[in-house]
Design a protein around this motif. Structure first.
Motif, mmCIF file in Angstrom:
data_model
loop_
_atom_site.group_PDB
_atom_site.id
_atom_site.type_symbol
_atom_site.label_atom_id
_atom_site.label_comp_id
_atom_site.label_asym_id
_atom_site.label_seq_id
_atom_site.Cartn_x
_atom_site.Cartn_y
_atom_site.Cartn_z
ATOM 1 N N ALA A 66 2.140 4.145 -2.926
ATOM 2 C CA ALA A 66 1.018 3.285 -3.284
ATOM 3 C C ALA A 66 1.505 2.147 -4.174
ATOM 4 O O ALA A 66 2.209 2.374 -5.156
ATOM 5 N N GLY A 67 1.123 0.921 -3.799
ATOM 6 C CA GLY A 67 1.503 -0.256 -4.572
ATOM 7 C C GLY A 67 2.845 -0.846 -4.199
ATOM 8 O O GLY A 67 3.188 -1.947 -4.644
ATOM 9 N N GLU A 68 3.623 -0.138 -3.381
ATOM 10 C CA GLU A 68 4.941 -0.634 -2.994
ATOM 11 C C GLU A 68 4.806 -1.591 -1.817
ATOM 12 O O GLU A 68 3.978 -1.394 -0.926
ATOM 13 N N ILE A 69 5.620 -2.635 -1.799
ATOM 14 C CA ILE A 69 5.606 -3.630 -0.736
ATOM 15 C C ILE A 69 6.639 -3.243 0.312
ATOM 16 O O ILE A 69 7.808 -3.035 -0.026
ATOM 17 N N PRO A 70 6.246 -3.111 1.583
ATOM 18 C CA PRO A 70 7.221 -2.698 2.605
ATOM 19 C C PRO A 70 8.364 -3.699 2.727
ATOM 20 O O PRO A 70 8.189 -4.912 2.552
ATOM 21 N N THR A 71 9.541 -3.194 3.029
ATOM 22 C CA THR A 71 10.717 -4.030 3.241
ATOM 23 C C THR A 71 11.472 -3.524 4.454
ATOM 24 O O THR A 71 11.484 -2.327 4.737
ATOM 25 N N SER A 72 12.112 -4.449 5.146
ATOM 26 C CA SER A 72 12.920 -4.077 6.309
ATOM 27 C C SER A 72 14.284 -3.541 5.903
ATOM 28 O O SER A 72 15.054 -3.102 6.745
ATOM 29 N N MET A 73 14.584 -3.580 4.588
ATOM 30 C CA MET A 73 15.857 -3.074 4.083
ATOM 31 C C MET A 73 15.600 -2.093 2.950
ATOM 32 O O MET A 73 15.885 -2.360 1.779
ATOM 33 N N PRO A 74 15.057 -0.904 3.249
ATOM 34 C CA PRO A 74 14.692 0.029 2.171
ATOM 35 C C PRO A 74 15.874 0.586 1.399
ATOM 36 O O PRO A 74 15.702 1.019 0.261
ATOM 37 N N LYS A 75 17.082 0.584 1.994
ATOM 38 C CA LYS A 75 18.242 1.063 1.246
ATOM 39 C C LYS A 75 18.773 -0.017 0.298
ATOM 40 O O LYS A 75 19.616 0.273 -0.547
#
Length: 651
Positions: free
Chosen positions: A303-312
């Motif tokens: 919750a509250g986190e912005i998705p990213t295509s580079m999670p690592k």
């Protein structure tokens, strides 16, 4: 006392996350792992020593500095070891682990996490681990060592995040950390102690021999509120486990020494440890990365986190503090070979951050591709970025390498040839990152920024933190006295083999059975007001010191964020935006909005064309004779100081 049996499969594995369950089930105990280790012949040991002697004597850029600072002579130690090997036979040679121990000790003596002896198979690619993580915090009573994370499914009476460690295998925990720190390389006291804490439970076997002890006994206290007696003393005996550290593969530059492979600035030990931490304590990141790579729907973020295509690589969110709401981006690593993808993803996250301020967090980032770290700086400031220059040490072999690879290394060649006559120790200083590329994108975030750093920052991250400070982007908030102090570009032995491939007189030979070596090849120097100062051993001293608290470790950096929010609240955002750029009748019309800016200068195709004072935070400008222009840049000033800049691409 809780006792964990040394079974074939750790008993917590069936209860851990699906993304890592099968992989961790293949973990072995230390005795079983060591049964298959130790296959180097005497000739192979001699070859390894010969190649190490060559690299440290002819390629190692910090050898004069390290010899002076630490009163060590690794080259002579290798010569002595080589002499002993000449006197041995296959029947009289010592057990192999003693050879590896001496090689590691020689490399560790220079206290340089770039310069490593990498153990051969079966050690390489393995991690020795205990299923929990220890961290340090301070309060009015002094320092404490606390369990910060526990692997999912692992349990023991009263053992959970928040318990405090009192003794480690019978040694008071503070002394155990200091003893551990003395065994591991680190360019300063803060870095060594930080590594001493981390290595209590995580040991990448590429750089370190397996633990000598098969298990540890951990003494800890828990708070027994029900009994009302305060702290309860307990003990846990836990066996070391060995597993492949491959669920998040590292960037592999390959044998071909081109591009990003020659622009590496990476603490391999930290990189291996960070990937192991994800496997053990954040398996959702692995599940998300796999889904993205397979083109599937990634699991929901927190919750509250912005998705990213580079999670690592990244984590982004907004954080609420008593001082206001601010953006937060964690950069876990610069170790990403897709440089354009890294920068574009970073810009995409910056554009989702509130203008009021940004907390940029690079703690525990072991570095990676130096281009990533230096190209990212321009997005945070209107000032022109000067990349850090780098130098070779002048030796006949380095000169030979540069002559043979002039397309990649020709910029250093003239000064190295001149050194033959004048005896200069180092080549001229040339940036790895081209200055035009370091300024091609320009500012993308316009709020104030505070950078959080730690003693586990190293290499490309040291370079990033130095550039952040040297270009006055914002204050550096440090959880330790300084960063890890890795100021160099690092090459692997295989790169040196390839760089002189085809040369019939090359002294480099491939290493046996997966053994490897790395060496700091080009040292980096700071810019701006610190121009010419080396990063190595000195690191970056934070502008604002901070000590992690118990609440930080248990509640997601709560006090740290509050302190960063206080810093940002005292800084002024300077927002600048070109809202419209229209060409008509040979002229260019620009509409600009600004906050906390009193003057605008306008450039069209890099030429100054107009300057206006602002009173109401907006401007409508017409630049005549601008037909066919490719770019327009507006620069915002306050009291004559440049505070913001934005570029619009035209046509």
């Amino acid at each position: 006392m809780a006792h964990r049996a040394d079974s074939l499969t750790p008993d917590f594995v069936p209860h851990t996350a699906e993304a890592v369950r099968e992989h961790l089930a293949a973990a072995t105990g230390l005795p079983a792992f060591l049964e298959g280790a130790g296959t180097l012949s005497l000739a192979e040991r001699r070859l390894i020593v010969d190649q190490a002697l060559l690299m440290l004597d002819q390629n190692y850029v910090h050898l004069p500095l390290k010899s002076a600072m630490y009163a060590v002579n690794p080259v002579q130690r290798l010569r002595v070891l080589r002499r002993r090997l000449e006197q041995q036979t296959d029947e009289t040679k010592p057990v192999e682990w003693l050879f590896h121990a001496e090689m590691s000790e020689i490399f560790h003596s220079v206290r340089d996490l770039h310069t490593n002896y990498l153990l051969p198979n079966p050690y390489r690619g393995k991690i020795a681990f205990l299923p929990f993580l220890v961290e340090r915090y301070e309060d009015a009573q002094g320092e404490h060592f606390m369990v910060a994370h526990v692997a999912q499914g692992f349990s023991a009476p009263g053992f959970e995040p928040g318990v405090e460690i009192t003794h480690w295998s019978g040694i008071p925990i503070a002394k155990a950390v200091d003893l551990n720190a003395a065994r591991f390389a680190g360019s300063n006291a803060a870095a060594r102690r930080s590594r001493g804490i981390q290595s209590l439970t995580l040991r990448p076997l590429a750089m370190h021999l397996p633990p000598f002890e098969e298990w540890v006994t951990v003494s800890y206290t828990d708070a027994d509120a029900g009994a009302g007696a305060g702290a309860t003393l307990r003990e846990l005996r836990e066996s070391w486990r060995i597993v492949d550290n491959a669920l998040l593969p590292p960037f592999a530059g390959g044998a071909a020494p081109t591009g990003a492979a020659l622009a590496m600035g990476l603490d391999l030990d930290m990189d291996e440890a960070n990937r192991a931490k994800v496997m053990l304590f954040a398996p959702k990141v692995i599940a998300r990365q796999r889904a993205l790579e397979a083109g599937e729907t990634a699991p929901e973020v927190r919750a509250g986190e912005i998705p990213t295509s580079m999670p690592k690589v990244f984590r982004a969110q907004e954080v609420q503090t008593a001082s206001g709401t601010f953006g937060y981006i964690r950069i876990f690593t610069f170790n990403e070979s897709d440089v354009a993808g890294f920068i574009n993803e970073f810009i995409g996250l910056l554009r989702q951050m509130p203008d009021r301020g940004l907390i940029l967090d690079v703690r525990d980032n072991g570095g990676g591709v130096i281009w990533n770290s230096e190209l990212a700086l321009q997005t945070l400031t209107p000032r022109r970025i000067t990349p850090e220059p780098t130098q070779f040490i002048n030796t006949p072999l380095n000169l030979r390498i540069c002559r043979r690879n002039q397309q990649q290394l020709g910029d250093w060649l003239p000064s190295m040839e001149q050194a033959v006559e004048i005896g200069a120790t180092y080549s001229s200083a040339v940036p790895l990152t081209p200055e035009d590329k370091a300024n091609a994108i320009g500012q993308q975030y316009f709020g104030p920024v505070v950078l959080i750093a730690s003693a586990r920052c190293y290499s490309a991250t040291d370079i990033f933190a130095a550039g952040f400070q040297d270009h006055r982007i914002g204050p550096v908030l440090g959880t330790d006295e300084n960063t890890g102090a890795g100021g160099a570009n690092v090459w692997e032995h295989q790169h040196l083999v390839e760089l002189l491939a085809g040369d019939p007189e090359t002294p480099y030979r491939p290493l046996p059975k997966g053994a490897g070596m790395r060496v700091a090849i080009r040292r980096s120097l700071r810019v701006g007001s610190n121009s010419g100062t080396p990063v190595e051993d000195l690191g970056i001293t934070p502008d604002i010191p901070y000590r992690m608290t118990r609440r930080d470790l248990l509640e997601g950096n709560a006090d740290l964020f509050e302190r960063a929010g206080e810093v940002l609240k005292g800084l002024t955002p300077h927002v600048l935006s070109i809202t419209d750029a229209t060409a008509a009748a040979g002229a260019l019309r620009l509409k600009v909005k600004a906050v906390n800016v009193d003057r605008l200068d306008v450039y069209v195709d890099q030429r100054p064309r107009a300057s206006v004072d602002l009173s109401n935070g907006q401007a409508d400008l017409t630049v005549p004779d601008a037909a066919g222009a490719h770019s327009a840049r507006v620069e915002g000033f306050v009291g004559g100081e440049l505070v913001a800049s934005q570029t619009a691409r035209l046509n």
